[in-house]
Design a protein around this motif. Structure first.
Motif, PDB file in Angstrom:
ATOM      1  N   ALA A  49       0.860  -1.186   0.000  1.00  0.00           N
ATOM      2  CA  ALA A  49       0.000   0.000   0.000  1.00  0.00           C
ATOM      3  C   ALA A  49       0.892   1.230   0.000  1.00  0.00           C
ATOM      4  O   ALA A  49       1.846   1.316   0.764  1.00  0.00           O
ATOM      5  CB  ALA A  49      -0.896  -0.009   1.226  1.00  0.00           C
TER       6      ALA A  49
ATOM      7  N   CYS B 158      -5.404   3.493  -6.311  1.00  0.00           N
ATOM      8  CA  CYS B 158      -5.948   2.973  -5.063  1.00  0.00           C
ATOM      9  C   CYS B 158      -4.973   1.972  -4.446  1.00  0.00           C
ATOM     10  O   CYS B 158      -4.193   1.341  -5.159  1.00  0.00           O
ATOM     11  CB  CYS B 158      -7.288   2.291  -5.316  1.00  0.00           C
ATOM     12  SG  CYS B 158      -8.476   3.367  -6.153  1.00  0.00           S
ATOM     13  N   SER B 159      -5.028   1.810  -3.142  1.00  0.00           N
ATOM     14  CA  SER B 159      -4.191   0.816  -2.480  1.00  0.00           C
ATOM     15  C   SER B 159      -4.897  -0.533  -2.521  1.00  0.00           C
ATOM     16  O   SER B 159      -6.037  -0.648  -2.972  1.00  0.00           O
ATOM     17  CB  SER B 159      -3.914   1.227  -1.026  1.00  0.00           C
ATOM     18  OG  SER B 159      -5.045   0.962  -0.222  1.00  0.00           O
TER      19      SER B 159
ATOM     20  N   CYS C  65      -9.981   2.515  -2.539  1.00  0.00           N
ATOM     21  CA  CYS C  65      -9.778   3.908  -2.938  1.00  0.00           C
ATOM     22  C   CYS C  65     -10.269   4.864  -1.858  1.00  0.00           C
ATOM     23  O   CYS C  65     -11.116   4.516  -1.046  1.00  0.00           O
ATOM     24  CB  CYS C  65     -10.578   4.197  -4.208  1.00  0.00           C
ATOM     25  SG  CYS C  65     -10.094   3.235  -5.638  1.00  0.00           S
ATOM     26  N   SER C  66      -9.735   6.076  -1.914  1.00  0.00           N
ATOM     27  CA  SER C  66     -10.295   7.145  -1.093  1.00  0.00           C
ATOM     28  C   SER C  66     -11.327   7.883  -1.938  1.00  0.00           C
ATOM     29  O   SER C  66     -11.281   7.842  -3.163  1.00  0.00           O
ATOM     30  CB  SER C  66      -9.189   8.102  -0.644  1.00  0.00           C
ATOM     31  OG  SER C  66      -8.482   8.592  -1.762  1.00  0.00           O
TER      32      SER C  66
ATOM     33  N   ASP D 258      -9.145   6.984  -7.248  1.00  0.00           N
ATOM     34  CA  ASP D 258      -8.636   7.561  -6.011  1.00  0.00           C
ATOM     35  C   ASP D 258      -8.783   9.083  -6.013  1.00  0.00           C
ATOM     36  O   ASP D 258      -8.171   9.771  -6.830  1.00  0.00           O
ATOM     37  CB  ASP D 258      -7.159   7.176  -5.868  1.00  0.00           C
ATOM     38  CG  ASP D 258      -6.703   7.107  -4.436  1.00  0.00           C
ATOM     39  OD1 ASP D 258      -7.513   6.772  -3.574  1.00  0.00           O
ATOM     40  OD2 ASP D 258      -5.509   7.370  -4.188  1.00  0.00           O
TER      41      ASP D 258
ATOM     42  N   ASP E  99      -8.303  11.987  -3.237  1.00  0.00           N
ATOM     43  CA  ASP E  99      -7.706  12.088  -1.909  1.00  0.00           C
ATOM     44  C   ASP E  99      -8.090  13.312  -1.091  1.00  0.00           C
ATOM     45  O   ASP E  99      -7.737  13.381   0.088  1.00  0.00           O
ATOM     46  CB  ASP E  99      -6.177  12.102  -2.028  1.00  0.00           C
ATOM     47  CG  ASP E  99      -5.608  10.798  -2.567  1.00  0.00           C
ATOM     48  OD1 ASP E  99      -6.275   9.764  -2.460  1.00  0.00           O
ATOM     49  OD2 ASP E  99      -4.486  10.829  -3.093  1.00  0.00           O
TER      50      ASP E  99
ATOM     51  N   SER F 296     -15.182   3.692   6.778  1.00  0.00           N
ATOM     52  CA  SER F 296     -14.256   2.711   6.220  1.00  0.00           C
ATOM     53  C   SER F 296     -14.735   1.309   6.577  1.00  0.00           C
ATOM     54  O   SER F 296     -15.250   1.100   7.676  1.00  0.00           O
ATOM     55  CB  SER F 296     -12.857   2.919   6.808  1.00  0.00           C
ATOM     56  OG  SER F 296     -12.017   1.821   6.503  1.00  0.00           O
TER      57      SER F 296
ATOM     58  N   SER G 170      -7.830   9.281   3.310  1.00  0.00           N
ATOM     59  CA  SER G 170      -6.896   8.180   3.067  1.00  0.00           C
ATOM     60  C   SER G 170      -7.554   7.034   2.315  1.00  0.00           C
ATOM     61  O   SER G 170      -8.779   6.880   2.331  1.00  0.00           O
ATOM     62  CB  SER G 170      -6.350   7.651   4.400  1.00  0.00           C
ATOM     63  OG  SER G 170      -5.582   8.628   5.048  1.00  0.00           O
ATOM     64  N   ASP G 171      -6.707   6.213   1.660  1.00  0.00           N
ATOM     65  CA  ASP G 171      -7.202   5.024   0.975  1.00  0.00           C
ATOM     66  C   ASP G 171      -8.022   4.183   1.939  1.00  0.00           C
ATOM     67  O   ASP G 171      -7.695   4.076   3.111  1.00  0.00           O
ATOM     68  CB  ASP G 171      -6.043   4.186   0.436  1.00  0.00           C
ATOM     69  CG  ASP G 171      -5.461   4.767  -0.845  1.00  0.00           C
ATOM     70  OD1 ASP G 171      -6.048   5.706  -1.402  1.00  0.00           O
ATOM     71  OD2 ASP G 171      -4.427   4.253  -1.289  1.00  0.00           O
ATOM     72  N   ASP G 172      -9.066   3.610   1.451  1.00  0.00           N
ATOM     73  CA  ASP G 172     -10.069   2.775   2.117  1.00  0.00           C
ATOM     74  C   ASP G 172     -11.024   3.581   3.000  1.00  0.00           C
ATOM     75  O   ASP G 172     -11.847   3.014   3.691  1.00  0.00           O
ATOM     76  CB  ASP G 172      -9.446   1.577   2.866  1.00  0.00           C
ATOM     77  CG  ASP G 172      -8.944   1.873   4.263  1.00  0.00           C
ATOM     78  OD1 ASP G 172      -8.260   2.874   4.458  1.00  0.00           O
ATOM     79  OD2 ASP G 172      -9.240   1.073   5.160  1.00  0.00           O
TER      80      ASP G 172
END
Length: 153
Positions: free
Chosen positions: A27, A33-34, A38-39, A94, A96, A112, A137-139
């Motif tokens: 990540a 996206c991680s 995605c964020s 993504d 952010d 999340s 943040s991602d997720d």
């Protein structure tokens, strides 16, 4: 003896998985996206919001800065978009950052699938020319629940 056989079996299965599927992706911050997701931002308020693709510095989820994000990441230029009430960013791309405009107060719920949801109020109602750019943040998905000019809703 039984424990060492079990450990050997787990080690062998792990080695086979790496050979078949490759190592797990790491990540990282970037334009994509991680592995966790995605964020993004959902506009559940009555007014439009502004979102940006890239967060250009360090920090944690829900952190804010007055520096407008202008960076290019992984060859992808910064993008700015407006989201009308009831709409949001794509869950597969993504995004952010969302912006809290000068003079406004936003109430935001961060959600999340992997963490405990929480609410945060961003109060820029005492400013006339400085916006706040908030990291997602991602997720995580930021839900702008309400916004009001001049004071908090």
């Amino acid at each position: 003896m039984r424990r060492s056989l079990k450990s050997a079996a787990v080690l062998a299965a792990s080695a086979i998985a790496v050979v078949l599927f490759g190592p797990a992706p790491v990540a990282q911050a970037g334009a994509n996206c991680s592995i966790l997701g995605c964020s993004g931002t959902q506009n559940d308020s009555q007014y439009s919001i502004t979102v940006y693709r890239h967060w250009c510095g360090g920090g944690n989820n829900a952190d804010g800065t007055t520096a407008k994000p202008t960076c290019k990441l992984d060859g992808v230029a910064q993008q700015e978009a407006t989201r009308a009430p009831g709409t949001g960013t794509s869950p597969n791309v993504d995004w952010d950052v969302f912006r809290v405009d000068a003079g406004w107060c936003y109430k935001v719920r961060f959600k999340s699938p992997y963490h405990t949801d929480f609410d945060h109020t961003y109060n820029m109602s005492g400013t006339t020319s400085v916006a706040l750019y908030v990291k997602v943040s991602d997720d995580w998905r930021a839900h702008v629940m309400s916004q009001k000019y001049g004071s908090c809703p």
